[in-house]
Design a protein around this motif. Structure first.
Motif, PDB file in Angstrom:
ATOM      1  N   ALA A 187       0.814  -1.219   0.000  1.00 27.71           N
ATOM      2  CA  ALA A 187       0.000   0.000   0.000  1.00 27.71           C
ATOM      3  C   ALA A 187       0.845   1.266   0.000  1.00 27.71           C
ATOM      4  N   ALA A 188       2.147   1.137   0.219  1.00 29.78           N
ATOM      5  CA  ALA A 188       3.013   2.311   0.342  1.00 29.78           C
ATOM      6  C   ALA A 188       3.060   3.093  -0.965  1.00 29.78           C
ATOM      7  N   GLY A 189       3.149   4.415  -0.831  1.00 33.58           N
ATOM      8  CA  GLY A 189       3.156   5.272  -2.012  1.00 33.58           C
ATOM      9  C   GLY A 189       4.492   5.891  -2.337  1.00 33.58           C
ATOM     10  N   THR A 190       5.471   5.732  -1.429  1.00 31.99           N
ATOM     11  CA  THR A 190       6.792   6.317  -1.669  1.00 31.99           C
ATOM     12  C   THR A 190       7.887   5.323  -1.313  1.00 31.99           C
ATOM     13  N   VAL A 191       9.062   5.538  -1.905  1.00 36.46           N
ATOM     14  CA  VAL A 191      10.209   4.681  -1.604  1.00 36.46           C
ATOM     15  C   VAL A 191      10.605   4.816  -0.139  1.00 36.46           C
ATOM     16  N   ASP A 192      10.579   6.039   0.393  1.00 40.66           N
ATOM     17  CA  ASP A 192      10.950   6.246   1.799  1.00 40.66           C
ATOM     18  C   ASP A 192      10.046   5.442   2.733  1.00 40.66           C
ATOM     19  N   GLU A 193       8.778   5.374   2.404  1.00 40.59           N
ATOM     20  CA  GLU A 193       7.839   4.620   3.223  1.00 40.59           C
ATOM     21  C   GLU A 193       8.174   3.132   3.190  1.00 40.59           C
ATOM     22  N   VAL A 194       8.503   2.633   2.012  1.00 38.26           N
ATOM     23  CA  VAL A 194       8.863   1.214   1.878  1.00 38.26           C
ATOM     24  C   VAL A 194      10.143   0.910   2.640  1.00 38.26           C
ATOM     25  N   ILE A 195      11.107   1.811   2.566  1.00 35.41           N
ATOM     26  CA  ILE A 195      12.382   1.611   3.271  1.00 35.41           C
ATOM     27  C   ILE A 195      12.142   1.459   4.768  1.00 35.41           C
ATOM     28  N   SER A 196      11.286   2.302   5.326  1.00 32.86           N
ATOM     29  CA  SER A 196      11.023   2.243   6.762  1.00 32.86           C
ATOM     30  C   SER A 196      10.321   0.946   7.142  1.00 32.86           C
ATOM     31  N   LEU A 197       9.465   0.439   6.273  1.00 31.82           N
ATOM     32  CA  LEU A 197       8.745  -0.802   6.561  1.00 31.82           C
ATOM     33  C   LEU A 197       9.671  -2.011   6.491  1.00 31.82           C
ATOM     34  N   ALA A 198      10.598  -1.997   5.554  1.00 25.91           N
ATOM     35  CA  ALA A 198      11.514  -3.130   5.387  1.00 25.91           C
ATOM     36  C   ALA A 198      12.449  -3.299   6.569  1.00 25.91           C
TER      37      ALA A 198
END
Length: 203
Positions: A187-198
């Motif tokens: 559901a993430a909309g940005t790369v930064d958001e994905v990085i934090s989730l990973a």
């Protein structure tokens, strides 16, 4: 470490002799002499590449000596970062599921078991036996279980069942957490958001 560059083709090396094989002791040459042979000392800016990044084109700044060499760094496309992030989450899930599970045993001590494939098999077998013994009315502490601290606990069938249930819940909760993270990644909309989730939030 000193680096050198051949300006004609951009070849980089810390070994000046590679660029000037015909010159005896080229390390004694000054910058002007090197320039006359098409070679220059250089500073290489090699930024560490993160898992969500791609290495771009190399740029060479010859306006100063030493010459400056650096590479552009770009973010991967969002969809690609999501795939890589999920792979990292799965790797972390496997690591956590095979980590040492703490458990408070009936005597009050807290000990651990690394949930390796062998431990899971042994626990599954012991729990199956415990279910049969409990159904037969056995309540004596006759089931041994050895922890990573090399302590053996004698458990009743019901206590072994409780331990098996706790281990299953511990294992499953890690899997469920990974699935929650997966949904958030998708559901993430940005790369930064994905990085934090990973990074996998700490419990």
């Amino acid at each position: 470490m000193d680096w050198y560059i051949r300006l004609a083709d951009g070849e980089l090396t810390p070994r000046l002799k590679v660029l000037l094989p015909h010159v005896s002791s080229p390390e004694h040459l000054d910058d002007a002499a090197l320039a006359g042979m098409g070679v220059a000392r250089c500073v290489v800016h090699d930024a560490p590449l993160q898992w969500w990044q791609l290495l771009g084109a190399r740029t060479i700044d010859t306006t100063t000596i030493p010459v400056t060499v650096r590479w552009a760094v770009f973010e991967r496309p969002l969809d690609e970062v999501k795939v890589l992030a999920w792979a990292r989450v799965k790797d972390e899930r496997a690591r956590r599921q095979q980590a040492a599970m703490p458990y408070a045993y009936p005597d009050g001590s807290i000990h651990h078991n690394v949930m390796s494939d062998r431990t899971v098999r042994d626990l599954s077998a012991s729990t199956t036996v415990a279910l049969a013994l409990a159904a037969a009315g056995v309540s004596d502490p006759l089931m041994p279980w050895t922890v990573d601290e090399n302590v053996t606990h004698m458990l009743t069938p019901q206590q072994m069942i409780s331990f098996g249930v706790a281990a299953t819940q511990w294992y499953s909760s890690i899997h469920l957490q990974s699935q929650t993270i997966r949904e958030q990644i998708e559901a993430a909309g940005t790369v930064d958001e994905v990085i934090s989730l990973a990074a996998w939030p700490e419990s």
